[in-house]
Write an enzyme that holds these catalytic residues in place. Sequence first.
Site, PDB file in Angstrom:
ATOM      1  N   SER A  15      87.387  82.780  29.791  1.00  0.00           N
ATOM      2  CA  SER A  15      86.735  84.205  29.994  1.00  0.00           C
ATOM      3  C   SER A  15      85.960  84.604  31.822  1.00  0.00           C
ATOM      4  O   SER A  15      85.032  85.217  31.812  1.00  0.00           O
ATOM      5  CB  SER A  15      86.073  84.533  29.085  1.00  0.00           C
ATOM      6  OG  SER A  15      84.904  83.635  28.706  1.00  0.00           O
ATOM      7  N   GLY A  16      86.577  83.760  32.169  1.00  0.00           N
ATOM      8  CA  GLY A  16      86.142  83.582  33.604  1.00  0.00           C
ATOM      9  C   GLY A  16      85.689  84.687  34.819  1.00  0.00           C
ATOM     10  O   GLY A  16      87.006  85.608  33.947  1.00  0.00           O
ATOM     11  N   CYS A 132      96.442  80.259  44.950  1.00  0.00           N
ATOM     12  CA  CYS A 132      95.674  80.988  45.392  1.00  0.00           C
ATOM     13  C   CYS A 132      96.839  80.779  46.634  1.00  0.00           C
ATOM     14  O   CYS A 132      97.398  81.455  47.402  1.00  0.00           O
ATOM     15  CB  CYS A 132      94.925  81.631  45.431  1.00  0.00           C
ATOM     16  SG  CYS A 132      92.816  79.999  46.189  1.00  0.00           S
ATOM     17  N   ALA A 165      84.954  81.158  44.537  1.00  0.00           N
ATOM     18  CA  ALA A 165      85.430  80.549  43.902  1.00  0.00           C
ATOM     19  C   ALA A 165      84.596  79.828  43.189  1.00  0.00           C
ATOM     20  O   ALA A 165      83.396  79.742  43.636  1.00  0.00           O
ATOM     21  CB  ALA A 165      85.421  79.077  45.042  1.00  0.00           C
ATOM     22  N   THR A 169      88.118  76.734  40.101  1.00  0.00           N
ATOM     23  CA  THR A 169      88.496  76.262  41.218  1.00  0.00           C
ATOM     24  C   THR A 169      87.942  74.919  42.410  1.00  0.00           C
ATOM     25  O   THR A 169      88.515  74.643  42.680  1.00  0.00           O
ATOM     26  CB  THR A 169      87.798  77.662  42.237  1.00  0.00           C
ATOM     27  OG1 THR A 169      88.576  79.193  41.424  1.00  0.00           O
ATOM     28  CG2 THR A 169      88.451  77.649  43.985  1.00  0.00           C
TER      29      THR A 169
END
Length: 296
Positions: A15-16, A132, A165, A169
Site C-alpha cells: 500500500s505504498g 524504473c 524514492a 526503493t
Amino acid sequence: MTNLNKKVRVGIIGSGNIGTDLLIKTMRSESLTCTIFAGRNFNSAGMKRANELGVHISDRGIQAILDDPSICDVVFDATSAQAHIEHWRELEPLDKTVIDMTPAKVGGFCIPAINAEEILASGNRNINMVTCGGQSSIPIANAISSVHPEFEYIEVASSIASRSAGPATRANLDEYIDTTEKALKQFTGAQRTKAILILNPAVPPIDMQTTIYAKIDRPNIAAIDAAVREMVERLKRYVPGYQLVLPPTLDGNRVVTTVKVMGNGDYLPQYAGNLDIINCAAIAVTEMISSLRYGK
C-alpha cells in the site's frame, strides 16, 4: 455478463506509493478493476485512499489473497524483492498471473514496447517489470541494438528525485542495479552493461532523466535516430510523459541519448516519473491480458 462487459480483477499487495498509484490507474482503466488492496497498516495513506474509493482493503498482506484465491485474477506485487520471492512460492500454486513490480527477477522480464505480446504468448505467469530505470532506458538501448547489434558496451544512468524514492526503493538498490543490467543484456545482446541510479535531493524535485551511453564502432547516427524516435512514439502510447531530450549524438566513440519522464500525476507528483513509468508499463501489459481474455 458478456465478455465485453467483463474486467480483469486485480489484487494489489503493498500500500505504498507504487501500490496506491497502481490502484488509481487500475480504477481508471476500462478493462481492469481492483477487488482487493492489501497492506499492513489501515492507517497508511494508501489504505485510507483505497477505503475512500470503496475498494475492499485488508491489513493482512498476501494472506488476504491466500485466504480467498477467487478474489482476483491478477496480482500486482508492489512490496520488495525479498518479499516477492516468498510471495511467488505461495501464489504459484493458485494459478494466478503475478505482475512483479520489484527487482526480484523471478519471472520473465517485460518491457511492453518490446516484448509484451511475446511474454504473454509464452504462458509465463510471473512477469517482472524490471525497474524504473530499465523501463526508461531499455527501449532506447533496444532501438540502438536493432541498428547495431554488435555493440559491446552500454551504460545507463538514471537520476530521480530523492523524494520519489520510498523505503522499498532504497532497500532494493543492489537488486535494482543487478536486475537492470541483466535486462539490458537480454534486450540488447551487449556483452557488458552498467546501470547507475542517482537520488537527487534537489528542491524543487527534478523530473526523472535517463541517459544511455552506447559504445559503437562507426555508428550510423541517422539510422539510430530514426529507430530511437520510432521507439519513443511507441512508449508514449502508454507513458504519455516520456520525452526524448537529447537525440542520439556522437560523443567520441559513444552514442549518447537522453530521455525524461514526467508522471501523469494520478496519485504521485508529476516529478515521480520513475514510479509512473513502471506502473504505466504494468497497467499496459495487464490490459493486454484483459484483451486476450475478453476481447477488449
